[in-house]
Design a protein around this motif. Structure first.
Motif, PDB file in Angstrom:
ATOM      1  N   PHE A 100      47.240   7.381  25.653  1.00 52.68           N
ATOM      2  CA  PHE A 100      46.054   8.132  26.059  1.00 52.68           C
ATOM      3  C   PHE A 100      45.123   7.308  26.936  1.00 52.68           C
ATOM      4  N   HIS A 101      45.069   6.000  26.705  1.00 51.83           N
ATOM      5  CA  HIS A 101      44.166   5.157  27.491  1.00 51.83           C
ATOM      6  C   HIS A 101      44.830   4.582  28.740  1.00 51.83           C
ATOM      7  N   PHE A 138      40.968  11.643  21.705  1.00 49.02           N
ATOM      8  CA  PHE A 138      42.364  12.014  21.480  1.00 49.02           C
ATOM      9  C   PHE A 138      43.069  10.985  20.596  1.00 49.02           C
ATOM     10  N   SER A 139      42.756   9.715  20.784  1.00 47.44           N
ATOM     11  CA  SER A 139      43.361   8.671  19.954  1.00 47.44           C
ATOM     12  C   SER A 139      42.932   8.818  18.491  1.00 47.44           C
ATOM     13  N   ALA A 140      41.628   9.056  18.287  1.00 46.01           N
ATOM     14  CA  ALA A 140      41.134   9.257  16.925  1.00 46.01           C
ATOM     15  C   ALA A 140      41.776  10.491  16.297  1.00 46.01           C
ATOM     16  N   ALA A 141      41.933  11.555  17.094  1.00 43.08           N
ATOM     17  CA  ALA A 141      42.558  12.773  16.584  1.00 43.08           C
ATOM     18  C   ALA A 141      44.009  12.512  16.182  1.00 43.08           C
ATOM     19  N   VAL A 193      41.404  -2.432  20.233  1.00 48.52           N
ATOM     20  CA  VAL A 193      41.888  -3.511  21.097  1.00 48.52           C
ATOM     21  C   VAL A 193      43.006  -3.004  21.992  1.00 48.52           C
ATOM     22  N   THR A 194      43.953  -2.277  21.404  1.00 49.46           N
ATOM     23  CA  THR A 194      45.022  -1.680  22.201  1.00 49.46           C
ATOM     24  C   THR A 194      44.440  -0.702  23.224  1.00 49.46           C
ATOM     25  N   ALA A 195      43.444   0.073  22.788  1.00 49.03           N
ATOM     26  CA  ALA A 195      42.790   1.021  23.695  1.00 49.03           C
ATOM     27  C   ALA A 195      42.154   0.285  24.875  1.00 49.03           C
ATOM     28  N   GLY A 196      41.447  -0.800  24.583  1.00 49.14           N
ATOM     29  CA  GLY A 196      40.802  -1.572  25.640  1.00 49.14           C
ATOM     30  C   GLY A 196      41.798  -2.191  26.601  1.00 49.14           C
ATOM     31  N   LEU A 197      42.888  -2.737  26.063  1.00 46.94           N
ATOM     32  CA  LEU A 197      43.921  -3.325  26.916  1.00 46.94           C
ATOM     33  C   LEU A 197      44.537  -2.272  27.838  1.00 46.94           C
ATOM     34  N   ALA A 198      44.893  -1.120  27.257  1.00 45.15           N
ATOM     35  CA  ALA A 198      45.534  -0.075  28.050  1.00 45.15           C
ATOM     36  C   ALA A 198      44.587   0.468  29.114  1.00 45.15           C
ATOM     37  N   PHE A 199      43.328   0.653  28.748  1.00 43.19           N
ATOM     38  CA  PHE A 199      42.357   1.212  29.697  1.00 43.19           C
ATOM     39  C   PHE A 199      42.087   0.234  30.833  1.00 43.19           C
ATOM     40  N   TRP A 200      41.957  -1.035  30.508  1.00 50.60           N
ATOM     41  CA  TRP A 200      41.734  -2.044  31.542  1.00 50.60           C
ATOM     42  C   TRP A 200      42.926  -2.125  32.487  1.00 50.60           C
ATOM     43  N   LEU A 201      44.148  -2.151  31.933  1.00 45.98           N
ATOM     44  CA  LEU A 201      45.345  -2.201  32.774  1.00 45.98           C
ATOM     45  C   LEU A 201      45.476  -0.938  33.615  1.00 45.98           C
ATOM     46  N   SER A 202      45.003   0.184  33.084  1.00 50.22           N
ATOM     47  CA  SER A 202      45.076   1.446  33.824  1.00 50.22           C
ATOM     48  C   SER A 202      44.205   1.427  35.068  1.00 50.22           C
ATOM     49  N   THR A 203      43.122   0.652  35.037  1.00 46.78           N
ATOM     50  CA  THR A 203      42.256   0.540  36.217  1.00 46.78           C
ATOM     51  C   THR A 203      42.775  -0.489  37.211  1.00 46.78           C
ATOM     52  N   LYS A 204      43.776  -1.275  36.797  1.00 43.05           N
ATOM     53  CA  LYS A 204      44.291  -2.333  37.663  1.00 43.05           C
ATOM     54  C   LYS A 204      45.594  -1.952  38.358  1.00 43.05           C
ATOM     55  N   THR A 205      46.227  -0.846  37.907  1.00 49.63           N
ATOM     56  CA  THR A 205      47.519  -0.476  38.458  1.00 49.63           C
ATOM     57  C   THR A 205      47.595   1.029  38.665  1.00 49.63           C
ATOM     58  N   ASP A 206      48.502   1.448  39.541  1.00 49.28           N
ATOM     59  CA  ASP A 206      48.765   2.867  39.746  1.00 49.28           C
ATOM     60  C   ASP A 206      50.009   3.313  38.996  1.00 49.28           C
ATOM     61  N   PRO A 208      51.444   4.178  35.497  1.00 46.02           N
ATOM     62  CA  PRO A 208      51.086   4.443  34.091  1.00 46.02           C
ATOM     63  C   PRO A 208      51.969   3.693  33.105  1.00 46.02           C
ATOM     64  N   LEU A 209      53.271   3.628  33.398  1.00 43.85           N
ATOM     65  CA  LEU A 209      54.186   2.943  32.492  1.00 43.85           C
ATOM     66  C   LEU A 209      53.830   1.470  32.360  1.00 43.85           C
ATOM     67  N   GLY A 210      53.370   0.873  33.454  1.00 47.52           N
ATOM     68  CA  GLY A 210      52.967  -0.529  33.402  1.00 47.52           C
ATOM     69  C   GLY A 210      51.758  -0.736  32.515  1.00 47.52           C
ATOM     70  N   ALA A 211      50.765   0.171  32.606  1.00 48.51           N
ATOM     71  CA  ALA A 211      49.563   0.046  31.783  1.00 48.51           C
ATOM     72  C   ALA A 211      49.883   0.269  30.316  1.00 48.51           C
ATOM     73  N   VAL A 212      50.650   1.321  30.024  1.00 40.80           N
ATOM     74  CA  VAL A 212      50.992   1.629  28.638  1.00 40.80           C
ATOM     75  C   VAL A 212      51.899   0.541  28.059  1.00 40.80           C
ATOM     76  N   GLY A 213      52.941   0.197  28.804  1.00 42.95           N
ATOM     77  CA  GLY A 213      53.870  -0.834  28.332  1.00 42.95           C
ATOM     78  C   GLY A 213      53.210  -2.192  28.189  1.00 42.95           C
ATOM     79  N   GLY A 214      52.310  -2.514  29.118  1.00 41.02           N
ATOM     80  CA  GLY A 214      51.610  -3.792  29.027  1.00 41.02           C
ATOM     81  C   GLY A 214      50.748  -3.882  27.784  1.00 41.02           C
TER      82      GLY A 214
END
Length: 288
Positions: A100-101, A138-141, A193-206, A208-214
């Protein structure tokens, strides 16, 4: 001769805070296939565990000589819900949080739809806040959905009753639900922490798989490092070190120490990562 200053007035009726309402972003994310798939996976887990216990028999702890949370899984619906959280908190619940992030910004950047949102015009900070708020909701849900379904499935399969504690004794129904609610709240905080990592990576790459997998990969690395006992007290700065501190909520006397430390570590990391996300997105070249 005096020159005319450029006009900075906004268009009539334009209010930055009214752009991209949360309900619009929530509906957009809800309609995505990955949201439905994750809900189906989380809903299926309790059914899979019930089937596993029906095939393999109810655990009783006789082999190890000690009673664990897994050994009390079939004692009541509350025990079954706690067991579902125990087997999923370390990895399964990480997936929807990272998805989600990590997918929310990177996917739209990959589709080139971010430039159209900003041309609406939606301020960058407003756009990112909307996406972050919806991703957190969505994550909390997703985390809440699992124990709710587990309670319902467990009530049908094993009946409603007190929460049997692995250390001995039990908690009555009036105390069980608040304790399980505390467990869910702590898991939500620990997943920040996972949410923050995914969200930060999502702003650094185009990608999605890289952000989620990272984000998932770094979370796994944290779990591995926590298993290295040679690190000693340094492990206490790792969010993974506290991910199961919620077990203290399933004791006859509620213990707060581990959960408070774990929540403080997770929230601290998350705040830094979210701040880095806004900083990265403010400098991101959307049209490239």
């Amino acid at each position: 001769m005096s020159g005319l200053a450029p006009s900075t007035a906004a268009a009539p009726g334009y209010r930055p805070r009214s752009t991209l309402p949360l309900r619009v972003e929530a509906v957009r994310q809800l309609k995505r296939r990955r949201t439905m798939v994750m809900a189906a996976v989380l809903a299926a887990l309790p059914l899979i565990l019930v089937a596993a216990f029906a095939i393999g028999g109810s655990p009783d702890g006789s082999e190890s000589g000690r009673i664990t949370l897994m050994d009390t899984a079939t004692a009541s619906s509350a025990n079954f819900a706690a067991t579902c959280l125990f087997v999923s908190a370390g990895f399964l619940l990480v997936i929807p949080v990272a998805l989600f992030h990590g997918d929310t910004v990177a996917s739209e950047a990959g589709w080139s739809s971010l430039r159209y949102l900003l041309a609406a015009p939606v301020p960058r900070a407003r756009l990112l806040w909307s996406k972050l708020a919806v991703a957190l909701a969505f994550s909390a849900a997703a985390i809440v959905l699992l124990p709710v379904i587990a309670l319902a499935v467990g009530a049908v399969a094993y009946g409603w009753g007190p929460l049997k504690l692995p250390t001995g004794g039990s908690l009555d129904a009036a105390e069980t639900l608040p304790r399980l609610g505390l467990v869910v709240l702590f898991i939500c905080l620990s997943q920040l922490v996972t949410a923050g990592l995914a969200f930060w990576l999502s702003t650094k790459t185009d990608a999605p798989l890289g952000a989620v997998g990272g984000a998932v990969g770094l979370t796994i690395v944290g779990n591995v490092l926590d298993a290295v006992t040679a690190l000693g007290d340094w492990r206490e700065v790792l969010p993974a070190h506290w991910q199961f501190a919620w077990i203290d909520a399933l004791q006859p006397q509620l213990e707060w120490g581990g959960m408070i430390k774990g929540a403080a570590v997770s929230v601290s990391y998350a705040l830094v990562l979210f701040a880095l996300s806004f900083r990265a997105f403010a400098r991101k070249d959307i049209v490239s």
